[in-house]
Structure formats: structure tokens, C-alpha cells
Design a protein around this motif. Structure first.
Motif, PDB file in Angstrom:
ATOM      1  N   TYR A  41       2.849  -1.414   4.308  1.00  0.00           N
ATOM      2  CA  TYR A  41       2.676  -1.052   3.171  1.00  0.00           C
ATOM      3  C   TYR A  41       3.317   0.156   2.278  1.00  0.00           C
ATOM      4  CZ  TYR A  41      -2.100  -2.434   5.171  1.00  0.00           C
ATOM      5  OH  TYR A  41      -3.265  -3.225   5.490  1.00  0.00           O
ATOM      6  N   LYS A  56       2.718   0.334  -1.293  1.00  0.00           N
ATOM      7  CA  LYS A  56       2.809  -1.069  -1.999  1.00  0.00           C
ATOM      8  C   LYS A  56       1.643  -1.514  -2.798  1.00  0.00           C
ATOM      9  CE  LYS A  56       2.823  -5.710  -0.015  1.00  0.00           C
ATOM     10  NZ  LYS A  56       2.506  -6.509   1.363  1.00  0.00           N
ATOM     11  N   ASP A  57       0.446  -1.158  -2.850  1.00  0.00           N
ATOM     12  CA  ASP A  57      -0.519  -1.385  -3.516  1.00  0.00           C
ATOM     13  C   ASP A  57      -1.419  -0.455  -4.399  1.00  0.00           C
ATOM     14  OD1 ASP A  57      -2.138  -0.121  -1.490  1.00  0.00           O
ATOM     15  OD2 ASP A  57      -3.105  -2.142  -0.680  1.00  0.00           O
TER      16      ASP A  57
END
Lengths: 283, 283
Positions: A41, A56-57
Motif C-alpha cells: 500500500y 495507494k488507496d
């Protein structure tokens, strides 16, 4: 030396991921704040060992907390953010050209300081002259506030510890009071897959419906939050988030996004039957 | 004695959950088959340590693999299921009254035997006289098949080992060949959040588009699969899954479901921007 962090989603289930480096680990007056580097991530912010955001998200959560409400309101100028010290929510609010003033009320100043160091792409938004950053208890702030807002976004941690009060009727009543006559409140409201959280979703929904004429829940796929599926609840004094004219506004604004788009705006409100049952809504 | 099972979602991230009892653990000619008892999900079926289905949430995956396609077809009578030896897919296919014949082709007979013991509510569907259960390689079956089907559902394991061929163009070509002129192929197609799987989704989509005039991907929140968000790809020779008349058919059929409903049928096709990009679709 690398290790695997365990992020509990309930007493019986967890997300676990490799950590290759602890970049920061400090104790604030409120919580342990950590930033770790992960292959899955990128950089991850942990508060008291709970995953708050990942490089990342983070876009999925922040875009979906902000844009559905901002596009539902016809002309949102004054915005209040409760929590959200990492400034991911603020960054997306400022994408909207109608915004004249954003007050962001974060309990823990050290969350923002740490985020500034490790997530500067989010915290740089605080340099915008429209932003006022206040470090205090959001519940008390809203209770004592005499200003009025077009939109209130509640970007809270899980309903344990200091954030518990952000899921209570008395807080929603105070929010209702400081919203303009066409104002909208939107809050993150946890994962319907986890039994304890499903109960919370249900009573938050009932409380909001006791105060606002339009209350709609919507979902988003957020891989690093509990069970990967997250609900939000939008409570509105006037505007309906499913109005057809919103589609054109979204297209015209043409914001740079990675999750939110005109189709998702409407699609996110179409919920699985087991979630509709929690909300006492037909399927 | 309880332990925590680790279900890897990539090399760097995993779902982990408490197991209170191993109910069954055997080795078939193809794989290790286990059924474990868990507080979070009830009974869980593991194949080579990978989570296949859970008592608590199997409905989400199976309903979403089956119902969108079955309602998109105007009158699906002959159905082929590739994989799906646990019979959760079969159970949902048989809810549709138009069905006259279902062929289910599972590689590993022992998966169905174990499922019969621990998930009898799913495997009891094999007693229906419309069902023909064949234990053989689905890829070879489709290649050599001379029958025609209205619907083919691919209920495969992850694209590693025996299931790898179920994601290849040659298999899709064979499926296309044995579908009626208005037939529909639908396959589970993994999680767009996991980089390796995202690549697969992209090339499967391109392959399907090279064969079928209508190819649409849709998503579902499945908490125990990788990253909690799952894609399916529906490839159709004639029917469009977004046709308005489908809504009434779903309402009239009034199937007992826990995930699928008329709103989800359309909402599931509204995908986040980062997924549309994988599919080379506009947002």
C-alpha cells in the motif's frame, strides 16, 4: 527488519500486511501515531495500530466521502470538516470551485504534523487561503458553534474512544442546528459486513432520519478498511443526491478523480439487500 | 486448539481469521481440501489454503455470479456451469423457473463430496432432476462439447494451477462456439485492487471483446475475497444487461436473495474510475 502488521477488523478477523520500515512512531496526548512503509500500500498511517489511510488507496475513501455531497448541494460555499487531520478530505473539498471557506476541526494536532511530513501531497491543501485549521474537540466545536455551514463532512476514526460521540444523536442534532436551510451532513459510517458495525449503521440511520427529510446511504469498495466495503450516510435538509441534474454538474466540473465519476455517483446508492435491511429500506 | 489461518491476497497482504476447529482435511488428486469452523464466517471451505467459500457470505458471490446473467437472457433454459463443485452457483441457477437443464462440470469430485457433508444446503440442489453433474476438466469438456447452451457460468478458482486455462482466449472461443446465437458467458474475474489480478482483468476483457459484441464488467462487495471487491465479466451475443425491461423481470420473479436486487442489477455495472481504466472504458 520487516514484520507483518495485524489490523483487526473484529475480534475474529484481520487484515495483515508486510511492513518493511517504521518511518515514524510517536505518542500524542490522544493516541499512538505511526507511519509505516509497506510493499502492498505504500506509506500507511496507523492510529493506535488501526489503519487510517494508505498512500495507494486513500483516494477511494476521500473521494467518496466528499464528492457525492459536494455535487448534491447546488452551491456549497462554507464547508466544515470534523476530523480528517490527514487532510485527504480537505484536498478533495478544495477541488470544488464554489468553496469560499473550509473549517477543519481535528482533535489531534500531531496527526496533521505527522501527515505533513509523510503525506505532503494531502497536507499542502492547508496552505490554501480558504482554509481554517482548528485543533480542538469536534463535538464541542459543533455544540458551541454560532456559524452556519452548507456542508458538514464527518471524517472520523472508528466509533471507539474519542470518536464515539461522532456517531450519537446529540452530535447530529448540533450539526443540524449549524447547517443552513439547504445544508447537507455526510459521515463515514463503517462496514456493514462486521456485525458490531452493522448495528451502529442501523441506529445512526434511524437517528439521522429523525432529523433530516432526506437520508441516503451509499457504499464504496475500500480495500484496506474493514471487510473492504464501506458505507457513508448523507443526510440532507433539501437536496436529493439522486436528482438527475447532478450528472451534468459532475461532467462539467470534470474533476481529476480515480474512484468517483458520474455513474458511481448514482450506482453507489444501489445497495445489497442485506444492507437495505439494516437501513429498513426496500430493495 | 484454535489458530489463525492466513489467506494471502498477494505476496504482501492477507486476510487472517480465527479457526476454532478443523472439521475436515484431505488431499484429493488435485488439491488439499479443508473445512474449518470460524467465529467470523461460520464454516469455511479452503482449497490449497485459499478461501473458497464461507457459510456467512457465500450468498454475495454466488448471487452476483448467477442472477445478472440469468435475468439478462430473455429465456435461459440450458445452463452450463464450469467449476462450482460446492454447488452454490447451481443452487442459484435453479431458482430460475425457465431452467430445463443444468450441466455442472467440476474437476475435483472430492470438492463436491466434502461440500455435501459440510454445506448440504448448497449440494442438495444436485438432487434436482434437471441437473447433470460431470466430474472432468471443464476446459476439455467445453472444447469437445457438441451441445449448445443459453448461458455458461464460469465459477473458477484463482488463475493459478488448473484454473489458469479458464482465463484464456482459447477457452472463451470454445465457450462462444457452444453458446446459442443469443447466449451469454459470465465469469468471475478477480479483484481489481490487486495489481497482478488487475492485469488479468484487463486482458480477459480484451479477449472477450474480440469475440462478443456486448461485454460488460460489474462488481460486488465480497468481504472474504481478495481486497473485498470482486469483478465479474458478462459477455453476451445479443442481450444487453442494462436494458430497462430487466428491472420488471427481476421484480416479478421475486427471488429470495440477500445481495442481489433490481437496483444492484444496474448499480453493480457502475464502476470506479480506476477499474474503468483497466477495461479501457470511459467513466
Amino acid at each position: 527488519m520487516s514484520y507483518w502488521h495485524i489490523d483487526y477488523h473484529s475480534k475474529y478477523q484481520a487484515l495483515t500486511f508486510e511492513v518493511t520500515e517504521v518511518l515514524k512512531s510517536i505518542q500524542s496526548p490522544y493516541q499512538k501515531i505511526e507511519v509505516v512503509e509497506t510493499p502492498a500500500y505504500g506509506k500507511v498511517l496507523l492510529l493506535d495500530d488501526d489503519l487510517m489511510l494508505t498512500e495507494k488507496d486513500e483516494f477511494a475513501y476521500h473521494e467518496m466521502l466528499v464528492h457525492p455531497t459536494m455535487f448534491t448541494h447546488s452551491y456549497p460555499q462554507k464547508i466544515l470538516i470534523i476530523g480528517g487531520g490527514d487532510c485527504g478530505t480537505l484536498t478533495r473539498v478544495l477541488q470544488h470551485k464554489t468553496v469560499e471557506k473550509v473549517v477543519i476541526v481535528e482533535l489531534d494536532e500531531m496527526v496533521t504534523q505527522v501527515s505533513q511530513e509523510y503525506f505532503p501531497q494531502l497536507v499542502s491543501s492547508t496552505q490554501d487561503p480558504r482554509v481554517e485549521l482548528i485543533f480542538t474537540d469536534g463535538i464541542k466545536y459543533v455544540h458551541n458553534c454560532t456559524d452556519k455551514f452548507d456542508v458538514i463532512l464527518v471524517d472520523s476514526t472508528d466509533p471507539i474512544g474519542p470518536a464515539e460521540g461522532l456517531f450519537r444523536l446529540s452530535f447530529f442534532q448540533d450539526c443540524h442546528k449549524i447547517l443552513e436551510e439547504d445544508g447537507i451532513l455526510c459521515l463515514q459510517s463503517e462496514s456493514p459486513w462486521i456485525p458490531e458495525l452493522a448495528e451502529l449503521i442501523s441506529y445512526v440511520n434511524q437517528d439521522l432520519k429523525s432529523l433530516f427529510p432526506v437520508v441516503k446511504a451509499y457504499g464504496a469498495a475500500i480495500q484496506t478498511y474493514q471487510a473492504g466495503f464501506w458505507l457513508f450516510q448523507l443526510a440532507s435538509k433539501k437536496y436529493n443526491p439522486l436528482s438527475k441534474e447532478i450528472e451534468n454538474k459532475i461532467k462539467e466540473a470534470d474533476l481529476k478523480t480515480k474512484y468517483y465519476n458520474p455513474n458511481i455517483h448514482y450506482g453507489a446508492f444501489k445497495l445489497p439487500t442485506f444492507v437495505n435491511e439494516l437501513l429498513h429500506e426496500p430493495s
